[in-house]
Structures are given as structure tokens and as C-alpha cells.
Design a protein around this motif. Structure first.
Motif, PDB file in Angstrom:
ATOM      1  N   SER A  16      -2.549  36.724 -14.186  1.00  0.00           N
ATOM      2  CA  SER A  16      -2.612  38.261 -13.468  1.00  0.00           C
ATOM      3  C   SER A  16      -3.670  38.975 -13.334  1.00  0.00           C
ATOM      4  O   SER A  16      -4.565  38.704 -12.535  1.00  0.00           O
ATOM      5  CB  SER A  16      -2.901  38.318 -15.308  1.00  0.00           C
ATOM      6  OG  SER A  16      -2.998  39.714 -15.861  1.00  0.00           O
ATOM      7  N   GLY A  21      -6.500  39.174 -18.564  1.00  0.00           N
ATOM      8  CA  GLY A  21      -4.992  38.778 -18.791  1.00  0.00           C
ATOM      9  C   GLY A  21      -5.040  37.321 -18.067  1.00  0.00           C
ATOM     10  O   GLY A  21      -6.258  36.879 -17.676  1.00  0.00           O
ATOM     11  N   GLY A  22      -4.160  36.305 -18.130  1.00  0.00           N
ATOM     12  CA  GLY A  22      -4.604  35.281 -17.601  1.00  0.00           C
ATOM     13  C   GLY A  22      -5.270  34.376 -17.974  1.00  0.00           C
ATOM     14  O   GLY A  22      -5.468  34.315 -18.791  1.00  0.00           O
ATOM     15  N   GLY A 266       0.006  35.992 -19.039  1.00  0.00           N
ATOM     16  CA  GLY A 266      -0.402  35.707 -17.750  1.00  0.00           C
ATOM     17  C   GLY A 266       1.500  35.222 -17.346  1.00  0.00           C
ATOM     18  O   GLY A 266       2.250  35.312 -18.103  1.00  0.00           O
ATOM     19  N   THR A 267       1.727  35.638 -15.512  1.00  0.00           N
ATOM     20  CA  THR A 267       2.861  34.788 -14.974  1.00  0.00           C
ATOM     21  C   THR A 267       2.763  34.101 -14.231  1.00  0.00           C
ATOM     22  O   THR A 267       2.182  34.110 -13.354  1.00  0.00           O
ATOM     23  CB  THR A 267       4.149  36.602 -14.917  1.00  0.00           C
ATOM     24  OG1 THR A 267       3.854  37.083 -15.440  1.00  0.00           O
ATOM     25  CG2 THR A 267       5.379  36.004 -14.264  1.00  0.00           C
TER      26      THR A 267
END
Length: 290
Positions: A16, A21-22, A266-267
Motif C-alpha cells: 500500500s 494500509g498494507g 492493500g493490493t
């Protein structure tokens, strides 16, 4: 940056571009003077699911890549490989030394990482060790489902349970609905005991939103935390699982969304190549300031 008894400890989130985030990780870029107990103490004090420690550096490797020896600790124990802490460390090195190619000598094997700049962001792509996918015994599967309080009827029959490895072992369980994945309340001690017996690092709980899009969650009781917010090692193992089961094309790019149910979205991008058994996992990251 924080300091633990004179040790410089950086904090980064991986997968992220938002520090909120993440998955956060501690990063020690010079751990050459630390023994196992000291590294474990740093990881325990930080309380993140894992922290990474560079314990040595060798000369330029193949094609001029910078080579480092790296180790990973959860608050409770050393782990053989950690994807998000690898990404965090690569980003920390890139901010200090510039983007480029790195090679990390991990307890699980050699992991190349490439860091590139995309506009204002840095992106790290790690290449896993050779993966493997194994069956799980029916009794062990039943125990995992009991510890999760998941009825077998809530599983997606199109994605059968397996143990997948790409540096660490993960049990892949697919939920039939997003609601099943979102409802995670498990027996910590019972699941931890099973995971120790099966040498699992996390459970990779997944729900398939689209052919190449998944939502995932990772219980991590063996590391001393309820859930890992974004798990690069499990993402690599999951990519290997999907290819092994012929659930995606031999060459594919997959998107994994993780952390939404924890408030830390997150991605993770997973790349499969038909000509290479290894799996590539990439993501952005961000420095977490004190």
C-alpha cells in the motif's frame, strides 16, 4: 525511524502507498552485530507480524545486483521467508541507494527483487523460490475447519484445499462467499497447534471475485498475531496453487485484495509465467514515520 538499544529500526508498510494500509514491517538494514535473541527482541517489541534483518552483504552479484543475507522474525519465532518484509526492505534500500536489482539470500533460498520507480512511487517485485503444492489429509482439513468454525459446506468446491509452498507453507482454503471470508473468529490455540504440527506459516483464506481477482485473509497464530494484513509469501504460494490446479492460465496477472476487513487495505499483484515455475509478487509501500 525508531531505535531499540542503539539499533536503527525503520518501519515500512508493504502493498500500500498509504502508511495506514498494507502490512507494516520493521526493517534493520545493519543487523550484522545482532544475535538471534536480539533480533527476536526487536521483532517482539515492534509487534508487527514480521520484521526483516540484513545480517550481511556480499559483492555485486549477477548483472550487478546488490546481494544481502536476510532473516525474518515474528514476535514469537524466526520464519524462513516473509514477502511483505522483503518488499519493505527492498523499498528501504531503494530509498537509500536508488532503485535497481537486489538479491536476498533467505533461509528458504535465493529471492531476487527488482525495485522500479513509477511516478512518485516505488514498486518492488520479488521472485519466489521454486514452489510446490501438496495434498492435505482429510483429518487435518477437518481440524482446520473446526478451529476456524467453518462448515465444510461453506467452502468453494471449485478451489479445493491444498498446502502450497513458495518459501513458506500455507494452507489454502476457499470460501464460497465474501460473507464467509469476512466472518473470521477462530480458536487461536487450536489453530496454532495444528499449524505447528503441519509446519504452516499462515492459512491462505480466499474468495474469488473474478477469474483474476481474489480477496484474501491470513490467520497467523504461530507468529503471535491473529491476522496478517498483507502476505507476500502466501500470495506467491497461492499463485503456484492456482497454476498447479489449472485454475488460471499458465501466464497470468492476478490481483489480490487483503486487509480490507482489518481496516488496512492493500493490493498484491501476482504474476505467473508459463516459462518459469517461480512466482512474482509485487506491490508498492510507504515509510511509516514516528
Amino acid at each position: 525511524m525508531s531505535r531499540n538499544s542503539g539499533i536503527e529500526v525503520l518501519r515500512y508498510t508493504a502493498f500500500s502507498a498509504d502508511p495506514e494500509g498494507g502490512n507494516p514491517a520493521g526493517v534493520v538494514l545493519d543487523a550484522s552485530g545482532l544475535d538471534d535473541a536480539a533480533m527476536l527482541a526487536v521483532a517482539a517489541e515492534l509487534g508487527y507480524s514480521e520484521s526483516a534483518f540484513l545480517t550481511g552483504r556480499s559483492g555485486p552479484g549477477e548483472a550487478g545486483a546488490r546481494e544481502y543475507t536476510i532473516r525474518y522474525f515474528s514476535p514469537k519465532a524466526e520464519v524462513p521467508f516473509c514477502g511483505h518484509a522483503t518488499v519493505a526492505t527492498a523499498l528501504a534500500l531503494a530509498e537509500r541507494d536508488g532503485p535497481g536489482d537486489l538479491v536476498f539470500r533467505t533461509p528458504a533460498g535465493t529471492v531476487p527483487v527488482t525495485v522500479t520507480r513509477e511516478g512518485a512511487e516505488l514498486r518492488a517485485t520479488l521472485t519466489s523460490v521454486e514452489p510446490d503444492v501438496l495434498d492435505i489429509a482429510p483429518d487435518d482439513l477437518a481440524e482446520a475447519l473446526a478451529a476456524l468454525d467453518w462448515p465444510a459446506a461453506d467452502l468453494d468446491p471449485a478451489l479445493p484445499p491444498r498446502i502450497a509452498f513458495a518459501g513458506a507453507r500455507h494452507l489454502v482454503l476457499a470460501a464460497a462467499t465474501r460473507e464467509r471470508l469476512a466472518d473470521l473468529s477462530y480458536d487461536f490455540a487450536r489453530l496454532e497447534a495444528l499449524m505447528h504440527r503441519l509446519d504452516l506459516t499462515t492459512l491462505q483464506l480466499v474468495w474469488r471475485q473474478a477469474p483474476d481477482v481474489f480477496h484474501v485473509r491470513n490467520p497467523f497464530p504461530v507468529g503471535g498475531v491473529v491476522e496478517d494484513p498483507a502476505t507476500g509469501a502466501a500470495a506467491a504460494a497461492f499463485g503456484a496453487y492456482l497454476r498447479d490446479r489449472s485454475l488460471v492460465p499458465g501466464t497470468a496477472v492476478l490481483t489480490l485484495h487483503q486487509g480490507e476487513d482489518m481496516g488496512r487495505p492493500g493490493t498484491l499483484t501476482v504474476e505467473l509465467r508459463a516459462d518459469d515455475a517461480r512466482v512474482r509478487v509485487s506491490g508498492t509501500g510507504a515509510r511509516i514515520e514516528d
